[in-house]
Design an enzyme around this catalytic site. Sequence first.
Site, PDB file in Angstrom:
ATOM      1  N   GLU A  86       5.906   3.956   1.772  1.00  0.00           N
ATOM      2  CA  GLU A  86       6.624   5.109   1.223  1.00  0.00           C
ATOM      3  C   GLU A  86       6.964   6.121   2.304  1.00  0.00           C
ATOM      4  O   GLU A  86       7.971   6.815   2.192  1.00  0.00           O
ATOM      5  CB  GLU A  86       5.847   5.748   0.074  1.00  0.00           C
ATOM      6  CG  GLU A  86       4.645   6.558   0.482  1.00  0.00           C
ATOM      7  CD  GLU A  86       3.862   7.108  -0.701  1.00  0.00           C
ATOM      8  OE1 GLU A  86       3.150   8.098  -0.498  1.00  0.00           O
ATOM      9  OE2 GLU A  86       3.950   6.556  -1.811  1.00  0.00           O
TER      10      GLU A  86
ATOM     11  N   CYS B 281       4.067  -6.402  -2.224  1.00  0.00           N
ATOM     12  CA  CYS B 281       3.696  -5.206  -2.977  1.00  0.00           C
ATOM     13  C   CYS B 281       4.714  -4.078  -2.779  1.00  0.00           C
ATOM     14  O   CYS B 281       5.845  -4.193  -3.212  1.00  0.00           O
ATOM     15  CB  CYS B 281       2.280  -4.788  -2.591  1.00  0.00           C
ATOM     16  SG  CYS B 281       1.483  -3.685  -3.756  1.00  0.00           S
ATOM     17  N   HIS B 282       4.335  -3.004  -2.104  1.00  0.00           N
ATOM     18  CA  HIS B 282       5.247  -1.891  -1.846  1.00  0.00           C
ATOM     19  C   HIS B 282       6.066  -2.085  -0.559  1.00  0.00           C
ATOM     20  O   HIS B 282       6.920  -1.266  -0.244  1.00  0.00           O
ATOM     21  CB  HIS B 282       4.482  -0.571  -1.773  1.00  0.00           C
ATOM     22  CG  HIS B 282       3.988  -0.093  -3.104  1.00  0.00           C
ATOM     23  ND1 HIS B 282       2.935  -0.691  -3.757  1.00  0.00           N
ATOM     24  CD2 HIS B 282       4.397   0.909  -3.907  1.00  0.00           C
ATOM     25  CE1 HIS B 282       2.705  -0.077  -4.901  1.00  0.00           C
ATOM     26  NE2 HIS B 282       3.588   0.895  -5.030  1.00  0.00           N
TER      27      HIS B 282
ATOM     28  N   GLY C   4       0.837  -1.191   0.000  1.00  0.00           N
ATOM     29  CA  GLY C   4       0.000   0.000   0.000  1.00  0.00           C
ATOM     30  C   GLY C   4       0.873   1.241   0.000  1.00  0.00           C
ATOM     31  O   GLY C   4       2.044   1.197  -0.369  1.00  0.00           O
ATOM     32  N   ARG C   5       0.308   2.356   0.439  1.00  0.00           N
ATOM     33  CA  ARG C   5       1.068   3.601   0.449  1.00  0.00           C
ATOM     34  C   ARG C   5       1.881   3.784   1.724  1.00  0.00           C
ATOM     35  O   ARG C   5       2.792   4.612   1.760  1.00  0.00           O
ATOM     36  CB  ARG C   5       0.124   4.788   0.244  1.00  0.00           C
ATOM     37  CG  ARG C   5      -0.374   4.823  -1.187  1.00  0.00           C
ATOM     38  CD  ARG C   5      -1.014   6.101  -1.646  1.00  0.00           C
ATOM     39  NE  ARG C   5      -1.152   7.159  -0.691  1.00  0.00           N
ATOM     40  CZ  ARG C   5      -2.320   7.623  -0.235  1.00  0.00           C
ATOM     41  NH1 ARG C   5      -3.443   7.093  -0.636  1.00  0.00           N
ATOM     42  NH2 ARG C   5      -2.346   8.620   0.610  1.00  0.00           N
TER      43      ARG C   5
ATOM     44  N   TYR D 174       5.793  -5.180  -6.071  1.00  0.00           N
ATOM     45  CA  TYR D 174       4.968  -4.604  -7.125  1.00  0.00           C
ATOM     46  C   TYR D 174       5.940  -4.083  -8.187  1.00  0.00           C
ATOM     47  O   TYR D 174       6.974  -3.496  -7.849  1.00  0.00           O
ATOM     48  CB  TYR D 174       4.105  -3.477  -6.558  1.00  0.00           C
ATOM     49  CG  TYR D 174       3.094  -2.976  -7.559  1.00  0.00           C
ATOM     50  CD1 TYR D 174       2.034  -3.788  -7.959  1.00  0.00           C
ATOM     51  CD2 TYR D 174       3.214  -1.720  -8.126  1.00  0.00           C
ATOM     52  CE1 TYR D 174       1.116  -3.351  -8.895  1.00  0.00           C
ATOM     53  CE2 TYR D 174       2.301  -1.269  -9.063  1.00  0.00           C
ATOM     54  CZ  TYR D 174       1.253  -2.094  -9.444  1.00  0.00           C
ATOM     55  OH  TYR D 174       0.346  -1.663 -10.382  1.00  0.00           O
TER      56      TYR D 174
END
Length: 193
Positions: free
Chosen positions: A93, A119-120, A89-90, A139
Amino acid sequence: MAAKKILMLVGDFVEDYEVMVPFQMLLMVGHTVHAVCPDKKPGDFVRTAIHDFEGDQTYSEKPGHRFTLNASFAEARAEDYDALVIPGGRAPEYLRLNPKVLDLVRAMAKAGKPIAAICHGPQILAAAGVLEGRPCTAYPAVGPEVTEARGKFVDIPVDKAHVDGNLVTAPAWPAHPDWIAKFLNVLGTRIEL
């Protein structure tokens, strides 16, 4: 099977399935899972985001659920856990900007503890400098970060996972069955039906 104590690093706008499904599945097989987020305490929640693959050039994003934290990041120490899970997800980051997150990840990696990232999530592994010489997946948009961190990006189907010793990675939530099965194998978890 001896139950394992697993740390899960989450943050606001973690991908909904990538936090909910592994959290529940790991509990279901008897492990203890502590979901933590910097600057939040047990009982607080993080907002999740639902990422979907709807034929656009990248994933779409919609509001998800509230996910309740059950442990304190401030009290989390690598030596108290048997393994680490990093959903995507975000959240990764911005979590990768936190030096304490990176220190915790480095300590778990240095100790050779099982680490599952999806993923992330590998953005945090790259920022922590623990991917050098390691093949892993993520990802596809995170592939350049894996390579920049001197890891070897493995391009696999979205529903598959990759194992390199203690490191279990996957591109996105469609890989949950393979990713979680491989992580349970690395953990030494045996399920009898």
